[in-house]
Write a protein that holds these residues in place. Sequence first.
Motif, PDB file in Angstrom:
ATOM      1  N   UNK A 418       6.254 -46.389  46.738  1.00 57.22           N
ATOM      2  CA  UNK A 418       7.342 -46.475  47.712  1.00 57.22           C
ATOM      3  C   UNK A 418       6.796 -46.458  49.141  1.00 57.22           C
ATOM      4  N   UNK A 419       5.850 -45.570  49.404  1.00 61.23           N
ATOM      5  CA  UNK A 419       5.269 -45.477  50.750  1.00 61.23           C
ATOM      6  C   UNK A 419       4.475 -46.736  51.099  1.00 61.23           C
ATOM      7  N   UNK A 420       3.782 -47.287  50.116  1.00 61.17           N
ATOM      8  CA  UNK A 420       3.046 -48.524  50.347  1.00 61.17           C
ATOM      9  C   UNK A 420       4.004 -49.665  50.651  1.00 61.17           C
ATOM     10  N   UNK A 425       6.218 -53.641  54.480  1.00 65.95           N
ATOM     11  CA  UNK A 425       7.369 -54.235  55.180  1.00 65.95           C
ATOM     12  C   UNK A 425       7.144 -54.193  56.689  1.00 65.95           C
ATOM     13  N   UNK A 426       6.697 -53.061  57.178  1.00 68.19           N
ATOM     14  CA  UNK A 426       6.424 -52.927  58.609  1.00 68.19           C
ATOM     15  C   UNK A 426       5.274 -53.836  59.042  1.00 68.19           C
ATOM     16  N   UNK A 427       4.291 -53.962  58.178  1.00 67.46           N
ATOM     17  CA  UNK A 427       3.136 -54.810  58.491  1.00 67.46           C
ATOM     18  C   UNK A 427       3.557 -56.273  58.607  1.00 67.46           C
ATOM     19  N   UNK A 428       4.365 -56.726  57.684  1.00 68.33           N
ATOM     20  CA  UNK A 428       4.819 -58.113  57.732  1.00 68.33           C
ATOM     21  C   UNK A 428       5.689 -58.367  58.966  1.00 68.33           C
ATOM     22  N   UNK A 429       6.491 -57.390  59.326  1.00 66.12           N
ATOM     23  CA  UNK A 429       7.306 -57.534  60.539  1.00 66.12           C
ATOM     24  C   UNK A 429       6.425 -57.617  61.773  1.00 66.12           C
ATOM     25  N   UNK A 430       5.358 -56.819  61.777  1.00 69.35           N
ATOM     26  CA  UNK A 430       4.447 -56.855  62.925  1.00 69.35           C
ATOM     27  C   UNK A 430       3.669 -58.172  62.978  1.00 69.35           C
ATOM     28  N   UNK A 431       3.266 -58.690  61.827  1.00 64.50           N
ATOM     29  CA  UNK A 431       2.578 -59.988  61.782  1.00 64.50           C
ATOM     30  C   UNK A 431       3.451 -61.101  62.352  1.00 64.50           C
TER      31      UNK A 431
END
Length: 513
Positions: A418-420, A425-431
């Motif tokens: 769940x934490x991963x 999700x946050x990483x893809x948004x930042x990309x």
Amino acid sequence: MNIDRIRQPFIKKFPGDFSNNPMQRNTPKVLLATTQPAGFDQPQLIAFNEKLSEEIGLGKFDEKDLDFLVGSNLPENIQTYATAYAGHQFGNWAGQLGDGRAILAGEITNDSGRKTEIQWKGAGATPYSRHADGRAVLRSSVREYLMSEAMYHLKVPTTRALSLTFSGEEVVRDMMYDGNPQLEKGAVVIRTAESFLRFGHFELMSAQREYKTLQELADFTIENYYPEITSSGIQRYKDFFGNICTRTANLMVEWFRVGFVHGVMNTDNMSILGLTIDYGPYSMMDEYDLNFTPNTTDLPGRRYAFGKQGQISQWNLWQLANALHPLIEDEKFLEDTLNHFGTYFWEAHDTMLCKKFGFDELKEEDEEFFTNWQGLMQEVQFDYTLFFNQLEKLTSETNLEEHFKNVSYLAWDEEKLRKLEDFIRKYRSRLALNSISKEDSLALMKKTNPKFILRNYLLYECIEEINSGKTEMLEKLTKALETPYEELFPEFSRKRPSDYNDTTGCSTLSCSS
């Protein structure tokens, strides 16, 4: 090899003790003492760095050169010497120290004018050995030979290694300082650098109030190794200190980039040129842990832990500032420069992390992103290198559990997944905020994140093989470390096997050589 081209410019410049007395003693008011290597009658070559030898101007190796590799039967033109320096060790002033098992052969200039210092490590006692024997054992010598070359190919500023040779002697060492000394095979490494000058050389002259020699040493260093400094007067020494701070900060950022933990960042182990120097109880990062130290001598305080290396380098620079104060005499400048160090370091550090993640530039919100990532890495115990390797392979169809669970050192469960998922999700948004293409982003990651790092368990296995008379793994590791951003040997790109979790000389190391 062209050893007749080796010269001693340093020895002609600075005061020294020219008595050729290797006995351990204080040598006040001097920077060097001439001393002869012990000499070994039955050396045996283990490895020779032919590319480096050609590059620095020594040329090809011949069997008749074997004696030189251990400091025996030297030509008359070579006057060998050891240097004196001081230092703060584990935060405490240690007074006079020096090259206890390192002896300088001198300097060689190649055809393009590049100068390189050449130094034996493990070739015998010097006046600075502090009642030790000046020898080195095989395990520490293999570690220095391979790791310094690995760091060079990772593009981290470092000393380099020319040769690794059995001395033909056995040496007594208490590896873990626990009252169990054992005989080990002795070895000698020849290492090279533009210069082996350290913070400690300046600390010694300042502590002894040898201010004229301190100034001459600073001028010598600037003239030979800091061509970018063109100012004069006090400004010359201000620029010198500022440049040292910048080089040191950049080196720390590179250590963080590849996951290197030095383990013993005393001021006498800090290069005045911003090089990685003195490979002792170091380690590459396996599971990510800001509090990790490979050095048992650094317990329980963990002064030199992975996450503290930037802070400690700043502390060490404060000590260098104190040493250079007689030349600068401007407390405000020194304080401002050192206070700026933290700002510069963290901006460079976060810019480096952006590249590891494939971000084209540092944004204000990235600090929170990086903090969340560090929390995930430590809680799940992801392997530092392998995590980024897997991140590079991430697609919209990737099964995150299958993709990442094998690069964690903990048993997998739903909470970790769940934490991963939340982080990805946050990483893809930042990309998505990048102004560069996905292809360019991936290229940035591949250029920044190594595929191969020289893990301690690999070094341990290599040392065991060499001890048994085999060199196949040594040769294979040498090839792998030359191309660390390619996965030529997939068997080396795996997390540390659990069998090595508590292995002495692998997961636990000491300053013993």
